[in-house]
Enzyme design. Structure first.
Site, PDB file in Angstrom:
ATOM      1  N   ALA A 113       0.798  -1.228   0.000  1.00  0.00           N
ATOM      2  CA  ALA A 113       0.000   0.000   0.000  1.00  0.00           C
ATOM      3  C   ALA A 113       0.834   1.284   0.000  1.00  0.00           C
ATOM      4  CB  ALA A 113      -0.920  -0.025   1.208  1.00  0.00           C
ATOM      5  N   ASN A 181       1.425  -4.194   7.397  1.00  0.00           N
ATOM      6  CA  ASN A 181       2.382  -4.868   6.507  1.00  0.00           C
ATOM      7  C   ASN A 181       3.299  -3.844   5.880  1.00  0.00           C
ATOM      8  OD1 ASN A 181       1.601  -7.782   6.340  1.00  0.00           O
ATOM      9  ND2 ASN A 181      -0.373  -6.805   5.974  1.00  0.00           N
ATOM     10  N   HIS A 211      -0.648   6.773   3.934  1.00  0.00           N
ATOM     11  CA  HIS A 211       0.663   6.395   4.459  1.00  0.00           C
ATOM     12  C   HIS A 211       1.662   7.452   4.009  1.00  0.00           C
ATOM     13  CE1 HIS A 211      -0.745   2.400   5.517  1.00  0.00           C
ATOM     14  NE2 HIS A 211      -1.156   2.208   4.278  1.00  0.00           N
TER      15      HIS A 211
HETATM   16  N1  LIG Z   1       1.550  -6.556   1.880  1.00  0.00           N
HETATM   17  C1  LIG Z   1       0.434  -5.866   1.769  1.00  0.00           C
HETATM   18  O1  LIG Z   1       0.409  -4.741   1.291  1.00  0.00           O
HETATM   19  C2  LIG Z   1      -0.848  -6.478   2.207  1.00  0.00           C
HETATM   20  C3  LIG Z   1      -2.063  -5.884   1.847  1.00  0.00           C
HETATM   21  C4  LIG Z   1      -3.245  -6.506   2.225  1.00  0.00           C
HETATM   22  C5  LIG Z   1      -3.218  -7.661   2.991  1.00  0.00           C
HETATM   23  N2  LIG Z   1      -2.019  -8.166   3.358  1.00  0.00           N
HETATM   24  C6  LIG Z   1      -1.940  -9.375   4.171  1.00  0.00           C
HETATM   25  O2  LIG Z   1      -2.315 -10.473   3.361  1.00  0.00           O
HETATM   26  C7  LIG Z   1      -2.950 -11.461   4.178  1.00  0.00           C
HETATM   27  C8  LIG Z   1      -4.306 -11.798   3.580  1.00  0.00           C
HETATM   28  O3  LIG Z   1      -5.138 -10.657   3.636  1.00  0.00           O
HETATM   29  P1  LIG Z   1      -6.692 -10.761   3.278  1.00  0.00           P
HETATM   30  O4  LIG Z   1      -7.251  -9.427   3.505  1.00  0.00           O
HETATM   31  O5  LIG Z   1      -6.870 -11.439   1.970  1.00  0.00           O
HETATM   32  O6  LIG Z   1      -7.187 -11.741   4.458  1.00  0.00           O
HETATM   33  P2  LIG Z   1      -8.520 -12.606   4.559  1.00  0.00           P
HETATM   34  O7  LIG Z   1      -8.701 -12.903   6.006  1.00  0.00           O
HETATM   35  O8  LIG Z   1      -9.621 -11.980   3.775  1.00  0.00           O
HETATM   36  O9  LIG Z   1      -8.147 -13.968   3.802  1.00  0.00           O
HETATM   37  C9  LIG Z   1      -7.143 -14.815   4.268  1.00  0.00           C
HETATM   38  C10 LIG Z   1      -7.531 -16.251   3.964  1.00  0.00           C
HETATM   39  O10 LIG Z   1      -6.414 -17.067   4.299  1.00  0.00           O
HETATM   40  C11 LIG Z   1      -6.863 -18.201   5.023  1.00  0.00           C
HETATM   41  N3  LIG Z   1      -5.771 -18.627   5.902  1.00  0.00           N
HETATM   42  C12 LIG Z   1      -5.322 -18.010   7.016  1.00  0.00           C
HETATM   43  N4  LIG Z   1      -4.283 -18.687   7.534  1.00  0.00           N
HETATM   44  C13 LIG Z   1      -4.052 -19.743   6.724  1.00  0.00           C
HETATM   45  C14 LIG Z   1      -3.115 -20.795   6.741  1.00  0.00           C
HETATM   46  N5  LIG Z   1      -2.204 -20.909   7.703  1.00  0.00           N
HETATM   47  N6  LIG Z   1      -3.173 -21.722   5.739  1.00  0.00           N
HETATM   48  C15 LIG Z   1      -4.096 -21.615   4.767  1.00  0.00           C
HETATM   49  N7  LIG Z   1      -5.009 -20.632   4.707  1.00  0.00           N
HETATM   50  C16 LIG Z   1      -5.002 -19.708   5.680  1.00  0.00           C
HETATM   51  C17 LIG Z   1      -8.102 -17.738   5.768  1.00  0.00           C
HETATM   52  O11 LIG Z   1      -8.949 -18.829   6.070  1.00  0.00           O
HETATM   53  C18 LIG Z   1      -8.717 -16.749   4.779  1.00  0.00           C
HETATM   54  O12 LIG Z   1      -9.658 -17.376   3.912  1.00  0.00           O
HETATM   55  C19 LIG Z   1      -3.041 -10.862   5.580  1.00  0.00           C
HETATM   56  O13 LIG Z   1      -1.998 -11.352   6.384  1.00  0.00           O
HETATM   57  C20 LIG Z   1      -2.888  -9.381   5.350  1.00  0.00           C
HETATM   58  O14 LIG Z   1      -2.331  -8.738   6.467  1.00  0.00           O
HETATM   59  C21 LIG Z   1      -0.850  -7.618   2.955  1.00  0.00           C
END
Ligand SMILES: NC(=O)c1ccc[n+]([C@@H]2O[C@H](COP(=O)([O-])OP(=O)(O)OC[C@H]3O[C@@H](n4cnc5c(N)ncnc54)[C@H](O)[C@@H]3O)[C@@H](O)[C@H]2O)c1
Length: 260
Positions: A113, A181, A211
């Site tokens: 982001a 993140n 940000h």
């Molecule tokens: N780097 C970035 O800029 C950025 C931006 C957005 C989200 N993220 C990160 O990405 C990740 C996903 O975000 P999201 O909004 O899609 O989350 P979300 O909760 O909508 O989806 C995550 C999915 O992963 C599954 N899951 C969780 N742990 C698991 C595991 N150990 N094994 C298999 N499946 C698993 C969950 O059941 C869920 O369906 C989060 O950790 C979030 O912080 C990073």
């Protein structure tokens, strides 16, 4: 959004072979939205051991990175990590780097982001005195964060701009694992999680996630500000973060790489 972009070709020359989610219905719901149906793996090993797969995309949780990263790399797969907070554990990071190097694999961390990681990396080639991230989000974005729970903060009662946290990126990632993140990615690009400072502001008037990055070093100074629309289906995250993941996939499968 990442899966749909692969499905439609928007993410470049790449095919989604298989998906896995600990909650199977989540994977089923995802696959139901796609035109080319990937396999739904019954467990993570089915993907991690699959010889047809070159790249694993983690978009799950920090725990998932800790569980699968080493195994993915050891099995000869590249890895794209979205839950970047997991990588600021120094011991884990060293192990991930060691295995990636030994196997000749790559770990990709999209900018997410924020804007400016390209030249934060460039600046960090020489000495950098200060890196600061100021994140401003609507209070409800912080729901469920350990910091909020521990202090019993009622987010609905925040009526004016409030600094929730100020400290190192390392602490920020621990206390707001799903919100910052960006601070982990910034630490990885720049001067590490202990020296990168983070200020987190809850702003009830904010309808955007902003940000700001401030960097000062031998090169001079950087100041960037990103004004992000929340992701429509998930207000905790920024729309651009998903686009950044898609752009990284284009970079991986593309021939010409533009930008640092
Ligand atoms: N780097 C970035 O800029 C950025 C931006 C957005 C989200 N993220 C990160 O990405 C990740 C996903 O975000 P999201 O909004 O899609 O989350 P979300 O909760 O909508 O989806 C995550 C999915 O992963 C599954 N899951 C969780 N742990 C698991 C595991 N150990 N094994 C298999 N499946 C698993 C969950 O059941 C869920 O369906 C989060 O950790 C979030 O912080 C990073």
């Amino acid at each position: 959004m990442i899966a749909r972009a692969i499905d439609t070709g928007e993410a470049g020359d790449i095919t989604l072979e298989s998906v896995y989610d600990i909650v199977r219905e989540h994977a089923e719901r995802l696959v139901s939205m796609l035109i080319k149906k990937p396999k739904i793996a019954r467990n993570a090993d089915e993907i991690l051991m699959d010889d047809r797969i070159n790249l694993i995309i983690e978009a799950a949780s920090q725990e998932a990175v800790r569980q699968y990263a080493i195994k993915a790399l050891s099995n000869g797969k590249d890895l794209m990590v979205m839950s970047t907070g997991a990588l600021i554990d120094d011991e884990f990071f060293i192990e991930v780097s060691r295995v990636a190097r030994k196997q000749g694999r790559k770990v990709y961390v999209p900018s997410g982001a924020i804007v400016g990681l390209d030249n934060v990396k460039a600046a960090a080639v020489r000495s950098v005195d200060e890196v600061m991230l100021v994140t401003r989000k609507p209070p409800k974005s912080f729901e469920g964060a350990p910091f909020i729970k521990k202090r019993n903060i009622d987010l609905s009662r925040i009526s004016e701009e409030t600094v929730l946290f100020e400290g190192s990126a390392r602490e920020a990632v621990r206390l707001f694992p799903r919100n910052v993140n960006v601070s982990a990615s910034l630490s990885l690009a720049g001067i590490g999680a202990d020296r990168t400072r983070v200020r987190i502001i809850a702003d009830p008037k904010a309808d955007r996630i902003t940000h700001e990055i401030h960097v000062r070093g031998e090169f001079g100074e950087i100041f960037t500000k990103t004004i992000n629309k929340p992701f429509p289906e998930n207000p905790k995250t920024s729309y651009i973060a998903a686009l950044s993941a898609i752009a990284t996939l284009r970079k991986i499968s593309g021939s010409i790489i533009v930008g640092t």
